[in-house]
Write an enzyme that holds these catalytic residues in place. Structure first.
Site, PDB file in Angstrom:
ATOM      1  N   HIS A 214     -10.086  12.956  23.326  1.00 13.73           N
ATOM      2  CA  HIS A 214     -10.944  11.828  24.375  1.00 13.73           C
ATOM      3  C   HIS A 214      -9.615  10.959  25.233  1.00 13.73           C
ATOM      4  O   HIS A 214      -9.720   9.583  25.505  1.00 13.73           O
ATOM      5  CB  HIS A 214     -11.325  10.739  22.626  1.00 13.73           C
TER       6      HIS A 214
HETATM    7  C1  UD1 Z   1      -8.388   3.493  24.207  1.00 17.51           C
HETATM    8  C2  UD1 Z   1      -6.765   3.691  24.657  1.00 17.51           C
HETATM    9  C3  UD1 Z   1      -6.005   4.958  23.779  1.00 17.51           C
HETATM   10  C4  UD1 Z   1      -6.604   5.486  22.563  1.00 17.51           C
HETATM   11  C5  UD1 Z   1      -7.922   5.296  21.981  1.00 17.51           C
HETATM   12  C6  UD1 Z   1      -8.538   5.210  21.035  1.00 17.51           C
HETATM   13  C7  UD1 Z   1      -5.708   2.519  26.269  1.00 17.51           C
HETATM   14  C8  UD1 Z   1      -5.604   2.448  27.953  1.00 17.51           C
HETATM   15  N1  UD1 Z   1      -6.961   3.653  25.771  1.00 17.51           N
HETATM   16  O1  UD1 Z   1      -9.007   4.919  24.976  1.00 17.51           O
HETATM   17  O2  UD1 Z   1      -4.829   5.050  23.889  1.00 17.51           O
HETATM   18  O3  UD1 Z   1      -5.349   6.130  22.148  1.00 17.51           O
HETATM   19  O4  UD1 Z   1      -8.523   4.107  22.463  1.00 17.51           O
HETATM   20  O5  UD1 Z   1     -10.369   6.074  20.576  1.00 17.51           O
HETATM   21  O6  UD1 Z   1      -6.197   1.290  25.758  1.00 17.51           O
HETATM   22  N2  UD1 Z   1     -16.713   2.951  24.654  1.00 17.51           N
HETATM   23  C9  UD1 Z   1     -17.966   3.530  24.382  1.00 17.51           C
HETATM   24  N3  UD1 Z   1     -17.786   2.691  22.390  1.00 17.51           N
HETATM   25  C10 UD1 Z   1     -16.884   2.032  22.073  1.00 17.51           C
HETATM   26  C11 UD1 Z   1     -15.679   1.904  22.713  1.00 17.51           C
HETATM   27  C12 UD1 Z   1     -15.565   2.332  23.824  1.00 17.51           C
HETATM   28  O7  UD1 Z   1     -18.821   3.317  24.698  1.00 17.51           O
HETATM   29  O8  UD1 Z   1     -17.320   1.394  20.723  1.00 17.51           O
HETATM   30  C13 UD1 Z   1     -16.431   3.584  25.785  1.00 17.51           C
HETATM   31  C14 UD1 Z   1     -16.094   1.854  27.187  1.00 17.51           C
HETATM   32  O9  UD1 Z   1     -16.586   1.522  27.344  1.00 17.51           O
HETATM   33  C15 UD1 Z   1     -15.619   3.304  27.876  1.00 17.51           C
HETATM   34  C16 UD1 Z   1     -14.744   4.288  27.496  1.00 17.51           C
HETATM   35  O10 UD1 Z   1     -15.882   4.569  26.069  1.00 17.51           O
HETATM   36  O11 UD1 Z   1     -16.438   3.601  28.942  1.00 17.51           O
HETATM   37  C17 UD1 Z   1     -13.603   4.492  27.097  1.00 17.51           C
HETATM   38  O12 UD1 Z   1     -13.209   3.372  26.807  1.00 17.51           O
HETATM   39  P1  UD1 Z   1     -11.319   2.747  26.818  1.00 17.51           P
HETATM   40  O13 UD1 Z   1     -11.337   1.585  25.664  1.00 17.51           O
HETATM   41  O14 UD1 Z   1     -11.925   1.583  27.369  1.00 17.51           O
HETATM   42  O15 UD1 Z   1     -10.557   4.038  26.229  1.00 17.51           O
HETATM   43  P2  UD1 Z   1     -10.221   4.956  25.230  1.00 17.51           P
HETATM   44  O16 UD1 Z   1     -10.875   5.875  25.607  1.00 17.51           O
HETATM   45  O17 UD1 Z   1     -11.133   4.521  24.040  1.00 17.51           O
HETATM   46  N1  UDP Z   2     -10.923   8.910  13.239  1.00 13.98           N
HETATM   47  C1  UDP Z   2     -12.033   8.435  12.607  1.00 13.98           C
HETATM   48  N2  UDP Z   2     -13.389   9.154  12.828  1.00 13.98           N
HETATM   49  C2  UDP Z   2     -13.204   9.462  14.127  1.00 13.98           C
HETATM   50  C3  UDP Z   2     -12.187  10.258  14.646  1.00 13.98           C
HETATM   51  C4  UDP Z   2     -10.873   9.677  14.638  1.00 13.98           C
HETATM   52  O1  UDP Z   2     -11.827   8.006  11.962  1.00 13.98           O
HETATM   53  O2  UDP Z   2     -14.143  10.346  14.519  1.00 13.98           O
HETATM   54  C5  UDP Z   2      -8.982   8.070  13.091  1.00 13.98           C
HETATM   55  C6  UDP Z   2      -8.481   9.759  12.373  1.00 13.98           C
HETATM   56  O3  UDP Z   2      -8.544  10.270  11.770  1.00 13.98           O
HETATM   57  C7  UDP Z   2      -6.896   8.924  13.404  1.00 13.98           C
HETATM   58  C8  UDP Z   2      -7.497   7.661  14.472  1.00 13.98           C
HETATM   59  O4  UDP Z   2      -8.799   7.949  14.065  1.00 13.98           O
HETATM   60  O5  UDP Z   2      -6.904   7.588  11.837  1.00 13.98           O
HETATM   61  C9  UDP Z   2      -7.102   8.386  15.608  1.00 13.98           C
HETATM   62  O6  UDP Z   2      -7.783   7.286  16.809  1.00 13.98           O
HETATM   63  P1  UDP Z   2      -8.129   7.758  18.134  1.00 13.98           P
HETATM   64  O7  UDP Z   2      -8.180   8.827  18.117  1.00 13.98           O
HETATM   65  O8  UDP Z   2      -9.106   7.847  18.565  1.00 13.98           O
HETATM   66  O9  UDP Z   2      -6.543   7.192  19.056  1.00 13.98           O
HETATM   67  P2  UDP Z   2      -5.304   8.140  18.985  1.00 13.98           P
HETATM   68  O10 UDP Z   2      -4.702   7.804  17.466  1.00 13.98           O
HETATM   69  O11 UDP Z   2      -4.951   9.345  19.423  1.00 13.98           O
HETATM   70  O12 UDP Z   2      -4.961   6.206  19.815  1.00 13.98           O
END
Ligand code: UD1
Ligand code: UDP
Length: 363
Positions: A214
């Site tokens: 991601h």
């Molecule tokens: C964010 C964090 C990242 C973290 C990740 C965990 C920042 C800069 N990045 O990245 O550090 O590792 O979360 O998962 O804060 N979206 C949906 N539904 C949701 C959530 C997101 O559709 O429930 C879509 C958003 O609309 C957007 C994209 O996914 O288009 C990215 O979401 P965003 O929260 O901006 O960043 P992440 O990639 O999730």
């Molecule tokens: N995780 C989860 N369901 C999923 C993918 C990840 O519960 O489908 C959990 C995972 O076990 C870990 C956390 O989400 O505890 C990690 O989050 P993510 O990878 O989104 O973000 P990051 O740790 O890179 O910031």
């Protein structure tokens, strides 16, 4: 009598998981004192909003419901952080807490830290001091700024303490251990019934690869995304590859037209934390660009290949549990052949990081 009023600011999936054991520690702290010494109010920025990216964690991990959900989602980094800043400030002005707790390195973390600092409210940063040394990552900027604004810095590793020292931050820096290890133990105590996910996805114990993907640096770069999907596709000839997919990733696969690389992968919706733990524990190998998943691979004794060029969790590499493979197909395939188990990592603690943090904040 309430001695300290805390607002916990969360918004992204890993923050719900980190906050779960800490909120539990607050409840236990109050129970042991025989009165409510700490009041915790949870504020959800809204950054993650799908049921499978947010609500499921509150329900499954018994996290108290957020008193506020600011509904800030999507948009550019600046727009998202700016909207959060404004709305968090309004809540802080209304609630007037003694302390704000923020987690990790997301836009929610930075917005929470900025809003609190502008009102002279003390900040406790959980997962402080981590560095990738790559300022192209939005997370690196978020964590550096948050660390420099914080009054209490809770570090998961010894290296994180050292990193802060190099930046001149030494006061109120605590090596607490990793709250994600606490979360892993919490998951183990909650239930095993989530092994059902294996049945549901048609997987056999020890006979599949688990992947997550991601990071913006991978998903938003067509070449990197294509290369990683090609590697996973090649691996699926050896064993099924299951990929619980992040909403960012699926959007980008469609936008770049890379669907032809995915038919052999078992792409499933994001899973709950207990389901994820079950998938991790029973995998032959984990391939990920997630920060949290790299450590969970170690917690469950599963070798890990990290699909990034650097990691904040260098002890997982140094002890032999994790291999950095970046996005190159050959490198990834080679790393998968080399994978091996490593030596113990003691610095993550014994599962009482949350308790230590709460005892430090309210001695
Ligand atoms: C964010 C964090 C990242 C973290 C990740 C965990 C920042 C800069 N990045 O990245 O550090 O590792 O979360 O998962 O804060 N979206 C949906 N539904 C949701 C959530 C997101 O559709 O429930 C879509 C958003 O609309 C957007 C994209 O996914 O288009 C990215 O979401 P965003 O929260 O901006 O960043 P992440 O990639 O999730
Ligand atoms: N995780 C989860 N369901 C999923 C993918 C990840 O519960 O489908 C959990 C995972 O076990 C870990 C956390 O989400 O505890 C990690 O989050 P993510 O990878 O989104 O973000 P990051 O740790 O890179 O910031």
């Amino acid at each position: 009598m309430i001695r300290i009023k805390i607002i916990t600011i969360v918004g992204a999936r890993p923050q719900f998981i980190k906050a779960a054991p800490v909120s539990r520690a607050v409840i236990e702290h109050n129970k042991a004192a025989g009165e409510q010494r700490i009041e915790e109010i949870i504020l959800h920025s809204g950054q993650h909003f799908d049921e499978k990216m947010s609500e499921v964690f509150f329900k499954e991990l018994n996290i108290p419901a957020p008193q506020y959900n600011l509904g800030v989602q999507g948009g550019s980094h600046g727009a998202m952080t700016g909207r959060m800043l404004e709305r968090i400030e309004a809540v802080l002005l209304k609630e007037n807490p003694d302390l704000v707790i923020v987690y990790g390195d997301t836009n929610t973390t930075l917005a929470g830290a900025l809003a609190a600092s502008k009102l002279n409210i003390k900040i406790a940063h959980i997962e402080a001091g981590l560095r990738s040394w790559n300022k192209q990552m939005p997370e690196e900027i978020n964590r550096i700024l948050t660390d420099h604004l914080s009054a209490f810095l809770f570090c998961p590793t010894v290296q994180a303490v050292e990193n802060l020292k190099k930046e001149g931050i030494q006061k109120n820096v605590f090596h607490s251990g990793d709250v994600m290890f606490d979360a892993a133990l919490l998951a183990a105590s909650l239930s095993d019934k989530h092994n059902l996910i294996l049945k549901k996805t048609g997987l056999q114990k020890g006979a599949y690869f688990l992947a997550t993907l991601h990071r913006a640096e991978n998903t938003d770069n067509e070449i990197r995304l294509k290369s990683i999907l090609s590697a996973l596709n090649e691996l699926s000839v050896q064993k099924p590859v299951v990929l619980p997919i992040h909403p960012r990733t699926i959007k980008k696969i469609r936008a770049f037209g890379l669907e032809s690389l995915t038919p052999n992968l078992k792409i499933i919706d994001p899973v709950s934390f207990l389901e994820m733990v079950a998938l991790e524990k029973n995998a032959a190998l984990i391939l990920t660009d997630s920060g949290g998943v790299q450590k969970e691979a170690y917690f469950h004794g599963i070798p890990c290949i990290t699909l990034r060029d650097e990691t904040e969790w260098i002890e997982t590499i140094e002890t032999g549990w994790n291999i950095l493979a970046g996005c190159d197909v050959n490198k990834i395939l080679k790393a998968c052949q080399k994978r091996s188990k490593g030596t113990p990592i003691l610095e993550y603690g014994t599962g009482n990081a949350s308790q230590k943090i709460i005892n430090t904040l309210n001695p």
